[in-house]
Design an enzyme around this catalytic site. Structure first.
Site, mmCIF file in Angstrom:
data_model
loop_
_atom_site.group_PDB
_atom_site.id
_atom_site.type_symbol
_atom_site.label_atom_id
_atom_site.label_comp_id
_atom_site.label_asym_id
_atom_site.label_seq_id
_atom_site.Cartn_x
_atom_site.Cartn_y
_atom_site.Cartn_z
ATOM 1 N N ARG A 40 159.131 78.354 62.383
ATOM 2 C CA ARG A 40 159.690 79.712 62.291
ATOM 3 C C ARG A 40 160.454 79.927 60.993
ATOM 4 N NH1 ARG A 40 162.009 80.336 68.314
ATOM 5 N NH2 ARG A 40 160.030 80.520 69.423
ATOM 6 N N ARG A 72 163.497 85.875 61.312
ATOM 7 C CA ARG A 72 164.661 86.743 61.473
ATOM 8 C C ARG A 72 165.939 86.267 60.795
ATOM 9 N NH1 ARG A 72 164.232 86.906 67.905
ATOM 10 N NH2 ARG A 72 163.665 84.750 67.447
ATOM 11 N N ARG A 127 161.118 94.115 58.495
ATOM 12 C CA ARG A 127 160.957 94.465 59.908
ATOM 13 C C ARG A 127 161.465 95.890 60.178
ATOM 14 N NH1 ARG A 127 164.555 91.103 63.950
ATOM 15 N NH2 ARG A 127 166.087 92.449 62.953
ATOM 16 N N ASP A 170 150.901 84.899 65.426
ATOM 17 C CA ASP A 170 151.428 84.651 66.765
ATOM 18 C C ASP A 170 150.399 83.848 67.547
ATOM 19 O OD1 ASP A 170 153.748 85.627 68.664
ATOM 20 O OD2 ASP A 170 151.908 85.652 69.844
ATOM 21 N N TYR A 193 151.024 82.554 79.494
ATOM 22 C CA TYR A 193 151.327 83.934 79.096
ATOM 23 C C TYR A 193 150.387 84.910 79.793
ATOM 24 C CZ TYR A 193 154.682 83.111 75.308
ATOM 25 O OH TYR A 193 155.807 82.809 74.589
#
Length: 354
Positions: free
Chosen positions: A28, A32, A41, A78, A155
């Site tokens: 990652r 963020r 974003r 993703d 998922y």
């Protein structure tokens, strides 16, 4: 090895070369915690737009490369990205995460799934990887990544993130043939997707089975491991020289079994001491990791000491320095910078702090 200086440093480690310091990247690392990412974003609030638009995916993938010069640049994407290509639509909602509606609950739904044709449904992945290879040259290794069958199934069957996985586990224990058919279809699609990423420029591919750590060892051996093996076996049949990494969060109880998957490198989370992980996995298995992401909230001295401790325990062969999970969103950017600077001077620092 003659000419190996032309081979990117991380790829050399992944192939088992003995190096002065381990290569370093972060799971990652694009995301963020970086102001540059947050600004982007705000302009493009849809995650799927950011990950499926070539220009944006390239830009985001390169943000940490420009800032910190890691040895690995990972495709910004993703794990759910290939699902629409087999007939499972999804959305990612910023505050809630992935949502799959309707979830997969019946044999009819499984039988209606299509084989993956990445050139038709995932051309943006090829373009993004090709551009990344051009941009970084041999200064870094370009990593692809995919989700593993068990985690993608979780998922798709739960319909969203889960804390207890009751729906997929109850299916595993009451309708096993339905779940195994679904896992097999996912494994074949993922193998196609891994090959597509390699053909498009990925030099190493990491497979995330993020939720397999929720399984007991006996259920891991039935529900996750055989399908990891199915993916790896198909990929290695056509691309035997491309190293593959397997990561499972919360893997302390199943670490030994991860080496049976056929991958070249096991990414270790921080709940296992790296020296113990080396013993449990055996000397022929490469390792990645395994610093607790929260270490990056500590002082610079503390971060440095943890890096050097991990490197000492992992040894000089077949180790890629990384966190034991993804970098956390509130991590100070200057501490990420210090992590990379320290890792790149590790050979000198190990001499000083012997």
């Amino acid at each position: 090895m003659a000419g190996s200086t032309q081979i990117p440093y991380l790829l050399r480690a992944a192939r088992g070369e003995v190096l002065e310091r381990p290569p370093v990247w972060m799971m990652r690392q694009a995301g963020r915690y970086m102001k540059a990412y947050r600004d982007l974003r705000d302009k493009y609030p849809s995650f799927r737009d950011r990950s499926e638009n070539v220009d944006l995916a390239v830009e985001i993938s390169l943000q940490p490369f420009r800032a910190f010069q890691p040895d690995g640049v990972i495709l910004f994407s993703d794990i759910l990205t290939p699902l629409p290509g087999i007939g499972i639509p999804f959305d990612i909602i910023e505050s809630r995460g992935p949502v799959i509606e309707p979830p997969i609950r019946s044999l009819e739904q499984v039988k209606n799934l299509k084989p993956l044709e990445p050139e038709t449904c995932l051309p943006f992945v090829r373009e993004t990887l090709q551009i990344l290879r051009q941009e970084v040259g041999d200064r870094a290794t370009v990593l692809g990544f995919v989700g593993a069958p068990w985690t993608l199934a979780a998922y798709a069957i739960e319909g969203k993130s889960s804390k207890d996985y009751t729906i997929i586990k109850s299916m595993a224990f009451t309708e096993p043939s339905l779940l195994h058919e679904f896992l097999g279809k996912l494994a074949d699609a993922i193998a196609i997707y891994v090959r597509y990423q390699i053909d498009s420029g990925a030099q190493v591919v990491q497979m995330f089975d993020s939720w397999a750590g929720q399984l007991s060892p006996q259920d891991y051996a039935t529900l996750a491991l055989p399908y990891q093996q199915r993916v790896v076996k198909q990929v290695k049949a056509t691309h035997p020289d491309t190293p593959m990494i397997l990561y499972i969060n919360g893997s302390a109880g199943i670490l030994d079994r991860m080496s049976e998957s056929g991958v070249d490198i096991v990414s270790v989370d921080w709940t296992v001491d790296m020296a113990e992980a080396r013993k449990r996995l055996g000397e022929n298995m490469g390792v990645q990791g395994n610093i607790d992401p929260c270490v990056l909230y500590g002082s610079h001295d503390f971060i440095r000491d943890r890096i050097l401790d991990t490197i000492r325990k992992a040894g000089k062969k077949g180790h890629i320095l990384n966190l034991g999970h993804g970098v956390l969103p509130t991590t100070p950017e200057e501490n990420v910078a210090f992590f990379f600077e320290t890792a790149k001077q590790a050979d000198k620092l190990l001499t000083i702090h012997a």
